[in-house]
Design an enzyme around this catalytic site. Sequence first.
Site, PDB file in Angstrom:
ATOM      1  N   LEU A  12      -6.730  -3.379  -3.216  1.00 20.99           N
ATOM      2  CA  LEU A  12      -6.575  -1.945  -3.424  1.00 20.99           C
ATOM      3  C   LEU A  12      -6.640  -1.263  -2.061  1.00 20.99           C
ATOM      4  O   LEU A  12      -7.714  -0.908  -1.556  1.00 20.99           O
ATOM      5  CB  LEU A  12      -7.663  -1.426  -4.364  1.00 20.99           C
ATOM      6  CG  LEU A  12      -7.764  -2.122  -5.732  1.00 20.99           C
ATOM      7  CD1 LEU A  12      -8.867  -1.504  -6.575  1.00 20.99           C
ATOM      8  CD2 LEU A  12      -6.422  -2.077  -6.471  1.00 20.99           C
ATOM      9  N   ASP A  13      -5.481  -1.077  -1.467  1.00 21.86           N
ATOM     10  CA  ASP A  13      -5.398  -0.548  -0.107  1.00 21.86           C
ATOM     11  C   ASP A  13      -5.808   0.919  -0.063  1.00 21.86           C
ATOM     12  O   ASP A  13      -5.376   1.722  -0.897  1.00 21.86           O
ATOM     13  CB  ASP A  13      -3.960  -0.701   0.402  1.00 21.86           C
ATOM     14  CG  ASP A  13      -3.780  -0.118   1.788  1.00 21.86           C
ATOM     15  OD1 ASP A  13      -4.334  -0.697   2.739  1.00 21.86           O
ATOM     16  OD2 ASP A  13      -3.106   0.923   1.906  1.00 21.86           O
ATOM     17  N   ALA A  14      -6.652   1.260   0.931  1.00 22.41           N
ATOM     18  CA  ALA A  14      -7.052   2.653   1.189  1.00 22.41           C
ATOM     19  C   ALA A  14      -7.547   3.343  -0.075  1.00 22.41           C
ATOM     20  O   ALA A  14      -7.400   4.562  -0.242  1.00 22.41           O
ATOM     21  CB  ALA A  14      -5.891   3.431   1.802  1.00 22.41           C
ATOM     22  N   VAL A  15      -8.188   2.588  -0.948  1.00 23.87           N
ATOM     23  CA  VAL A  15      -8.565   3.117  -2.259  1.00 23.87           C
ATOM     24  C   VAL A  15      -9.585   4.253  -2.155  1.00 23.87           C
ATOM     25  O   VAL A  15      -9.630   5.141  -3.017  1.00 23.87           O
ATOM     26  CB  VAL A  15      -9.103   1.977  -3.154  1.00 23.87           C
ATOM     27  CG1 VAL A  15     -10.417   1.423  -2.623  1.00 23.87           C
ATOM     28  CG2 VAL A  15      -9.264   2.437  -4.598  1.00 23.87           C
TER      29      VAL A  15
END
Length: 581
Positions: free
Chosen positions: A238-241
């Site tokens: 979950l990128d840059a969540v």
Amino acid sequence: MSKTPSALINRLNALLMRLYPDMDTDALSAQVVDAFWPEGAKPRGRARQPGNSMWTQKDALLITYGDSIMDGSHKPLDLMRDFLAENLKGVVNGVHILPFFPFTSDDGFAVTDYRKVNPSLGDWPDIQRIGGEWDLMSDLVMNHVSSQGTWFNAYRQQQPPYDTFFFEASPEDDLSMVVRPRTTPLLQEVETAAGRKNVWCTFSHDQVDLNFKNPEVLLEIIRIIRLHVDMGVKIIRLDAVAFIWKEPGTPSIHLPQTHAIVQLLRVLSDFAKEPVILLTETNVPKAENLSYFGQLNEAHWIYNFPLPPLILHAMLSGDAHYLSNWMRAMPPAPQGCAYLNFTASHDGIGMRPAEGLLPDEEIAQMISTVMDSGGRASMRALPDGGTSVYELNATFFSAVAKTYRGDTAHHIDRFIASQTIVMSLEGVPAFYIHAMLACENDTDGVARRNMNRAINRHRWDYPELRALLDDPDSAQAQVLGSLSERLKLRAKQPAFHPNATNFTLNLEPRVFAVWRQAPDRSQSIFALHNVSAETVDLAPKAMNLIADEHWVDLLTGETLHPEEDGVTLAPYQCRWITNKP
């Protein structure tokens, strides 16, 4: 809805009520279920319970771009599959292929179409083949999309549903508290069919933030996760969540609604018949990072972000006491969770996680030393209008090229010791391809692309790389060979299970030492790492070893009698001393 377990519906309703209190949560829950289990697919009857059986000591990951290896003739994904098969069978069992979608900037993190594979890399069958042979991790770039992609072009035309897909704000809003890792203006004014609007851009003006206050955005992201799972992906990053929910007048990071969305995705993964592991990418200080474990109801894995700057500091200074102090204070991962340990990634070496762990003067000296070796520094904006170093840009191999004292000797040994620490700790180890291949700073790439992060994103010519790996005197062959041997050995040790006991030993400032014990107590390993250029003698009894046991150093095969003779560590030597070889 009769096919849907009531426990699933109840959990979804509770979370959706927190996110969208003014909407019909029963209807929303049905839409979420249909998005994740379309066309007659069914969830598990009961949620998968938190436990540590989804990973073992055999788990280790390679991090790579899809085009880190090229030859001008073959699809890069085919070359990567060949490289993995030829060099990493039995070394790692998983691979994180960084964003492999069409994009416009940030090396893949400005996605134009989530449902396609970048044709310059290959296509979905290539991804599926890799996913059939390795545990595959993909990136869910869920905070933002490309300003030139289909969604944002439709937003500019004010075409439903995309006319409400992006987060808008006013320059008159109180944005003074917003936390972000860039120095560019937060808002971007754009022309739309409905007039001029200001859209929120956490990272860059080519990366426009999505509006999760619109449940249609969440539903579309869930459909994309389902596509990834169907294509063989096991681990969803979950990128840059941390930034996905915004509120003017707040820091707009780690807001309660953000955690609620991660919890909702965890519910879906727990009810999925396929094994799905969620990894949150939150490059922030310790307490904020740990919060994404939730109450056993958020991420399965979180990155151990303090490790890169702390290990780097230990290797440059020859002093492990800051690393040891931090490790001593780290809680074990909760049941059903694990840390992902690393030193190098496609990004730089993050400095924010070192805040409060290293004194300012030590951070400054570390930055200076890395820059003296050809590294760069990237800045972030502070709420008071100032800036600070957000990350150091360098390959980890080049970052440890010389110490604070200017010593360049033992470079390869120093680097291998840094990576061995990653293997020894509680958690799952991950290794960036350019660390495994002893890649030096790509300064030509920085100049060519005018981007600091290009220093650590070299593209190898495959024939050239193979020639280097065939040369036993090359740094590439020495590093890959040594790390491969240690990872193969590690995979056989139950004391290196990601959730095995991890106890930090207080032996000597130059030695980082942990005691690992298998979950069933069948094996102990004393993992010792000399972070200095000096020979270190540890006194007898220093490690409080069990009497009458047979102790062997797994890395040398040497039988030891540390309770009588003590232990000697050569410069940058590591030892894995066990009672069950």
